[in-house]
Design an enzyme around this catalytic site. Structure first.
Site, mmCIF file in Angstrom:
data_model
loop_
_atom_site.group_PDB
_atom_site.id
_atom_site.type_symbol
_atom_site.label_atom_id
_atom_site.label_comp_id
_atom_site.label_asym_id
_atom_site.label_seq_id
_atom_site.Cartn_x
_atom_site.Cartn_y
_atom_site.Cartn_z
ATOM 1 C CD GLU A 58 85.850 15.822 52.337
ATOM 2 O OE1 GLU A 58 86.139 15.284 51.248
ATOM 3 O OE2 GLU A 58 86.144 17.005 52.600
ATOM 4 N NE ARG A 194 93.557 45.960 46.291
ATOM 5 C CZ ARG A 194 93.446 47.271 46.504
ATOM 6 N NH1 ARG A 194 93.102 47.713 47.709
ATOM 7 N NH2 ARG A 194 93.669 48.127 45.526
ATOM 8 C CD GLU A 303 94.695 45.956 42.794
ATOM 9 O OE1 GLU A 303 94.252 47.101 42.625
ATOM 10 O OE2 GLU A 303 94.549 45.308 43.843
ATOM 11 N N GLY A 305 99.670 49.882 36.530
ATOM 12 C CA GLY A 305 99.182 50.561 35.344
ATOM 13 C C GLY A 305 99.416 49.756 34.085
#
Length: 393
Positions: A58, A194, A303, A305
């Site tokens: 601002e 990401r 990310e 498995g």
């Protein structure tokens, strides 16, 4: 005075939110904020906060507007602050600018200072409108909110599975998309995640099998996210992976007892070995988060498995879980570990936040904190408290 939303407010606030999101780099540990000064239907001032110690949005917008701010409307995605931090408070500057109206998306999420800026603006005689595009604004600052202003790192878990909860396709199953379960729209969303993450982490097995790039290469020019790429990393307790990942620089989270020759081998191919404490023969994930935090990892995207995902979930370390469900039956392939988290453990409970379509895939979002409740507190309840003259909730 608290005034209702006007027809043009959503348009201008959307522009302010775009300013907040389209940054050269992530502003953590500060929240992203955008601001516009609009006079007679024209933008006369713009500003976005770029990080700790730099001017707030601002203030930048008012500086660009100059005298044209008099009688204008300020649109800002977060309540102007009224406390001294690394920069002076913004609310007094806003109050003295000669504006006629201030429109904000959400109140300050910090309970120790919430409402202070808005009360000052109300006492200065400005008309206030609160809650315009509040959901989008809260989503933008959610890592800041979920961690109590980054008292610890924010952990976002992303999983992608078939309708029968398989993380990979069975070799016997038809594979319309051989390399991916999900389609392009879902993958683009993940690449935007990401760009908001300082560090993207997978398991050793994922690196061995896929050599993932873990960058934001699918992000389009129109995407509302920073331009900076994350650092990639993987978990390998004993540094048993001997291949070259192909990354220029990456982290490997290993046990403190990993052999010196293995550390040297990783470093020769661009890796930075991060020694962590161990638990039950594996890298202790709370130690991993501490070490990542020390290295500037304010926001982490997990990310890997199902094994790595289950480990983070079992330890209660996930702030948000985003699930992508592909509309196919795999009939085999990699599944969740047999020993899942006990369903009675309160540390594993989440609040449902959103369900969205991503092309042909379904995206579900769950949060540790109640997103909808906090949104209500920072918009409707904040406005109601100011209208009563009793401050913000």
């Amino acid at each position: 005075m608290i005034t209702p939303q006007q027809p043009e407010d959503a348009r201008w606030m959307a522009d302010a939110l775009r300013l907040a999101a389209r940054l050269p780099r992530r502003p953590w540990p500060n929240p992203p904020v955008g601001a516009l000064v609009v006079r007679d239907g024209q933008i006369v001032g713009r500003g976005a906060h770029h990080g700790a110690g730099l001017p707030h949005a601002e203030v930048l917008a008012l500086e660009e507007a100059g005298e044209r701010a008099r009688g204008a409307t300020l649109y800002v995605s977060l309540e102007p602050c009224n406390h001294q931090g690394r920069t002076p408070p913004c609310a007094p500057r806003v109050a003295a600018a000669g504006l006629s109206r201030v429109v904000i998306s959400v109140g300050d999420p910090n309970p120790n200072v919430a409402g202070g800026g808005l009360r000052l603006l109300r006492e200065a005689g400005l008309d206030l409108t609160i809650g315009v595009l509040g959901e989008k604004a809260l989503e933008l600052i959610w890592p800041f909110v979920a961690t109590g202003a980054f008292e610890r790192p924010y952990v976002l878990l992303k999983t992608a599975a078939s309708l029968d909860a398989r993380f990979t396709l069975s070799p016997r199953a038809p594979a319309p998309r051989p390399s991916y379960l999900t389609g392009l729209a879902a993958r683009r969303q993940v690449h935007e995640m990401r760009r908001w993450s300082d560090l993207v982490i997978v398991g050793e097995g994922t690196v061995m099998a896929d050599r993932p790039l873990l960058n934001g290469r699918l992000v389009t020019e129109e995407a509302d996210c920073p331009a900076a790429e994350p650092v990639a990393g993987y978990v390998d307790t004993d540094l048993s992976f001997h291949g070259d990942w192909g990354q220029e620089r990456f982290f490997v989270f290993a046990g403190a007892a990993a052999a010196a020759e293995d550390r040297a081998r990783v470093e020769q191919v661009g890796g930075v070995v991060v020694p962590c404490a161990e638990r039950d023969g594996h890298v202790a994930l709370d130690s991993l988060l501490e070490e990542a935090f020390r290295r500037g990892g304010w926001t982490l995207l997990v990310e890997g498995g199902p094994t790595l995902a289950a480990a983070f979930l079992k330890r209660g370390l996930v702030d948000r879980w985003v699930q992508y469900i592909a509309p196919l039956y795999a009939g085999g392939g990699v599944a969740w570990p047999r020993e899942l988290v006990p369903p009675t453990d309160e540390a594993t409970r989440f609040h449902f936040t959103a369900a969205r379509r991503a092309g042909d895939d379904l995206c579900l979002a769950y949060d540790r904190l109640p997103f909808a409740q906090l949104l209500e507190e920072l918009t409707v309840e904040t406005a109601a408290g100011l209208a009563r003259g009793a401050g913000a909730a």
